[in-house]
Every structure is written in C-alpha cells, then in structure tokens.
Design an enzyme around this catalytic site. Sequence first.
Site, short mmCIF file in Angstrom:
data_model
loop_
_atom_site.label_atom_id
_atom_site.label_comp_id
_atom_site.label_asym_id
_atom_site.label_seq_id
_atom_site.Cartn_x
_atom_site.Cartn_y
_atom_site.Cartn_z
CG ASN A 23 -1.12 6.21 2.08
OD1 ASN A 23 -2.27 5.81 1.86
ND2 ASN A 23 -0.08 5.76 1.40
NE ARG A 121 -1.07 -3.99 2.02
CZ ARG A 121 -1.69 -2.88 1.65
NH1 ARG A 121 -2.66 -2.92 0.80
NH2 ARG A 121 -1.34 -1.72 2.17
CG ASP A 305 3.16 3.59 -2.13
OD1 ASP A 305 2.31 2.74 -1.91
OD2 ASP A 305 3.96 3.99 -1.26
NE ARG A 397 -8.37 1.40 -2.27
CZ ARG A 397 -8.29 0.31 -1.55
NH1 ARG A 397 -8.29 -0.85 -2.14
NH2 ARG A 397 -8.19 0.36 -0.26
N1 EPU Z 1 4.14 -6.16 7.32
C1 EPU Z 1 4.16 -7.35 8.04
N2 EPU Z 1 3.43 -7.41 9.20
C2 EPU Z 1 2.71 -6.36 9.66
C3 EPU Z 1 2.69 -5.15 8.93
C4 EPU Z 1 3.44 -5.09 7.76
O1 EPU Z 1 4.80 -8.31 7.65
O2 EPU Z 1 2.06 -6.50 10.73
C5 EPU Z 1 4.91 -6.09 6.08
C6 EPU Z 1 4.00 -5.89 4.86
O3 EPU Z 1 3.47 -7.11 4.40
C7 EPU Z 1 4.95 -5.24 3.87
C8 EPU Z 1 5.85 -4.40 4.76
O4 EPU Z 1 5.69 -4.91 6.09
O5 EPU Z 1 5.71 -6.24 3.25
C9 EPU Z 1 5.54 -2.92 4.75
O6 EPU Z 1 4.17 -2.72 5.03
P1 EPU Z 1 3.66 -1.44 5.80
O7 EPU Z 1 3.02 -1.87 7.05
O8 EPU Z 1 4.75 -0.40 5.86
O9 EPU Z 1 2.55 -0.94 4.80
P2 EPU Z 1 1.12 -0.39 5.16
O10 EPU Z 1 1.20 0.45 6.37
O11 EPU Z 1 0.14 -1.48 5.11
C10 EPU Z 1 1.37 1.86 3.91
C11 EPU Z 1 0.64 2.56 2.81
C12 EPU Z 1 0.92 1.87 1.51
C13 EPU Z 1 2.42 1.91 1.26
C14 EPU Z 1 3.17 1.28 2.45
C15 EPU Z 1 4.67 1.38 2.33
C16 EPU Z 1 -1.37 3.37 3.87
C17 EPU Z 1 -2.84 3.31 3.96
N3 EPU Z 1 -0.80 2.51 3.07
O12 EPU Z 1 0.88 0.55 3.92
O13 EPU Z 1 0.26 2.63 0.52
O14 EPU Z 1 2.71 1.19 0.10
O15 EPU Z 1 2.77 1.91 3.67
O16 EPU Z 1 5.07 2.71 2.32
O17 EPU Z 1 -0.75 4.21 4.49
C18 EPU Z 1 -0.77 3.03 -1.52
O18 EPU Z 1 -0.98 4.20 -1.15
O19 EPU Z 1 -0.91 2.66 -2.72
C19 EPU Z 1 -0.34 2.04 -0.54
C20 EPU Z 1 -0.46 0.73 -0.71
#
Ligand code: EPU
Length: 432
Positions: A23, A121, A305, A397
Amino acid sequence: MKILRIEGGRPLHGDIEIPGSKNAALAILSAVMLGDGQGILHNVPEVSDIHYKLKLLSQFGAKVHWHEGTLVIDCGNISSVDADEDVVHPIRTSFYLLGTLLARAGKASLPAPGGCKIGARPVDFHIKGLRAMGAEIELDGGRYVATVKNGLHGAKIHLDFPSAGATQHLMATATLASGVTEITNAAIEPEVTTLADFLIRMGARIEGAGTSNVTIIGVEKLQACEFRVPEDRLQAGTFLLGGAITRGDVTVRGIMPEHQNALISKLQEAGADATEGPDWIRVASNRRLKGIKIKTMPYPGFPTDIQQPMAAVLGLSNGVSVVEETIYESRIGHVSELNRMGAQMQLEGRFTIIEGVKSYQGAQVEASDLRAGAALVLAGLAAEGETVVRNVHFIERGYERFEEILTTLGACIRAEGTPESERAHGGRLGVT
Ligand code: EPU
C-alpha cells in the site's frame, strides 16, 4: 490459474524478514508522476498490484526498469493522460493518478477504479477535494475526465472520514498546487506518513503528516529521488497470526513494532505470547486461544485488513468471539469458506459471531479477495488434511513470495499453475 495446496497441521517456526509494503508502494507510484528526472525505489514488493500499476505508468510514458525489488523510474516525459480500462480497473490506487496527472499535465481521464470487492468504496472525498483545488471533473461513460484551467490552487479540505486513499491522493496533488492546502480529519496510517516522507524527499513542503491535520505548501517543481519502501505491516501481521493459529513460534524482523499495537494487544488478550524488540515481534502459542471481541477502526485501531486472518485464528479459539467490521460493509468473503472447513461463523450485519471449534478440516475453498485469501491459507495451515485454495490471484495482489516464506517457516504448501504477475504484465517485468 494458480492454486495453493496445503497439508495442514504443521506449526510454523522461525524468523523472517518482511517484504516491502504494497500500500505504501502503490501510493508512491502515483506520486512519482509529480517529479522530474529519474528516481530509484528500493524494496518494492513483487506483487501483482505493483505489476499493474507499473503497466499503467508505462502507458502514460514512464520509463520503468524493475530488478530484484529495485525500481528505476523516469516520469519526465508524460506522453498520454488517458488509460485503458483493463489496466486501471484491477487496482484502486490507479485512481490516485487523476490528481497527480492533473497537477503535472493539466488534464487526465481515468476509468472509475476497481480493487478488491469488499464494499462500495466510493471516491467522493477524492473528487470533492480535487474540485476544491480548482479541478473540473465529469463522469462520462464510466470515466472521470478532469481538467484544470489556471492550475490547481491550495484549499481547505475536510474529509468526512479519515480515508487513507483520499489523504494520500489529495496530499500528493496539493504539493504542486499554488498556495496552502489544509486537510483536516486526515488519515494517520503509516502509509500516509511514508508517502509524505517520499514527497518531502522530492522537494515538497508538508507539515503534520501522521496527524489529523496536514498542511501542504505548494512548490513549483519536484525532483525524482531515491527512497526505500518500508516493510509491509499487513504481511507482518499475517505471518504473526500464522504463528498463533498453528500453535507455533514466529518472529518477524525489520518492522516497526508500534504499527502492530492493536493486533498484539488482541493476541495477548486471547492468550498468545507476544514479545517485541526495537524492530521485531515474536508471537508464540502452545494452546487454544480464548474468544475475544474485535472492532476494526482506522489506524491506530484494529486494521480492517487483518480482520479476516484474525477471524480464521479466532475460529479455533475456546469460546465465542465477535468481530465487528466498521470500514467495509462486505469484507466477509472468508466466512462461508471457513465454514466449509468446519468453522462455526455467522454473519449478522457488520458482525461475525464466531463459536470457536477445536479443529478445521481441509477442504477446497475459494478466495474472494486478498485478505480473505490470506485467512483461508492460515486456516489451511492449521487444518487436518489437505486444503486447496483457489483464486490465488487475489492473494498475489498483496503477498510477495507467500508460499516461499511460509515454507521457510515449516509449512507444507505448494503452488500449481501460472502466477498472476505473469498475466498482469504479459510476462515478468524487466525493462520497458
Ligand atoms: N471512503 C468514502 N469515500 C471516499 C473514500 C473512502 O466513503 O472517497 C470510505 C470507504 O468506502 C471506506 C472508508 O472510507 O469505508 C475507508 O477507505 P479508505 O479510503 O481509507 O481506503 P482505501 O484508501 O481505498 C486503503 C488500503 C486498503 C485498506 C484501507 C484502510 C490501499 C491500496 N488500500 O484503501 O487496503 O483496507 O486503506 O486502511 O492502500 C488491502 O491492502 O487489502 C486493502 C484493501
């Protein structure tokens, strides 16, 4: 299609070094777009998400050479701001290029992002933040088309939820916006701090990363730099759980123990022995753990995670456990498959109620997403008899050399079929 064949019942024992963070590397590989010249990234994990991301960057005109974890990348000549759906869709962080391409080239067009199917998401925080910085963004036939007339400018951005991705995307984009950007209710995940360290190394001015208030003072230019991706806290957590579930003794090295506080405290509550030093953690267990409650929260809370691998461990505990998933509404694909192995798990909304059983039985199971796949492998390592895990491309992944590392710890695990990285890049990535 690759499968994993696991002969269960062997305790994991030993010391391992953890590969680089997927990540953190994915976020950095959006920010590289902002810098002139040739950059060098060390400890980049060989996982399929990185292969896809590099394929995408190559489509934009980046020159990429990746060998044994070291990536030499030059984004000085961006020849396109448009990307293929089939390259963007598999990984969510492709979308973070919208802002960095805008900052760099004044326009960008990217299909809506994909990633593991663990919830809706949405990307509304990203869009709102970029618009506040002056971007015009339309959703046209499933693509986000973004333009900016007179350059991006600083803005006050409040996130409704401390989203890791939105914090990373907006922080990186703001480095080249004129004036000052303030992000409040920002995520404080270690991967956000790592990205800030990387951007600062490129010449950005960022204050407060790792706190809820991040201030970015825009600069004219960024220069590519040399940087080492830190070790992956989620892979580290998974291997520690491997020690717990098999009643073994596993030490992970080269990590930041403070990133695992939530996991370690829960493992100790359940009765596992967990000790730590300056850059290592050891988890050992020689008995059935106790049932406990888990609630996922943004960092420094219990990581979403690790929720699925932890559920696999709690499935074998003595008593009832309750796991509450507060971040993603459908991060539950492991439950039905673990039940096929003899687990007693029931879903009630965002709660998984787990009645611990004495043993799992090997079965044919399918990964539905990355961490569900890891949970199934852990269950297979502890199960009686043979487990076959399908849909291994999900596991690839985010876990580098997964079966190889598990084998060094004493697991009996064998891969059959073609790895996803070969599909992701049309052959293993060398020079492009
Ligand atoms: N959310 C919104 N709107 C947005 C963005 C996020 O409602 O515009 C919500 C999401 O739906 C979720 C929450 O906010 O309910 C948190 O999402 P976040 O944006 O923090 O997650 P992400 O950035 O999409 C990253 C990691 C994930 C990890 C999460 C939480 C990466 C590539 N992915 O996702 O990793 O679960 O942060 O820490 O960095 C994994 O590695 O298995 C994985 C899914």
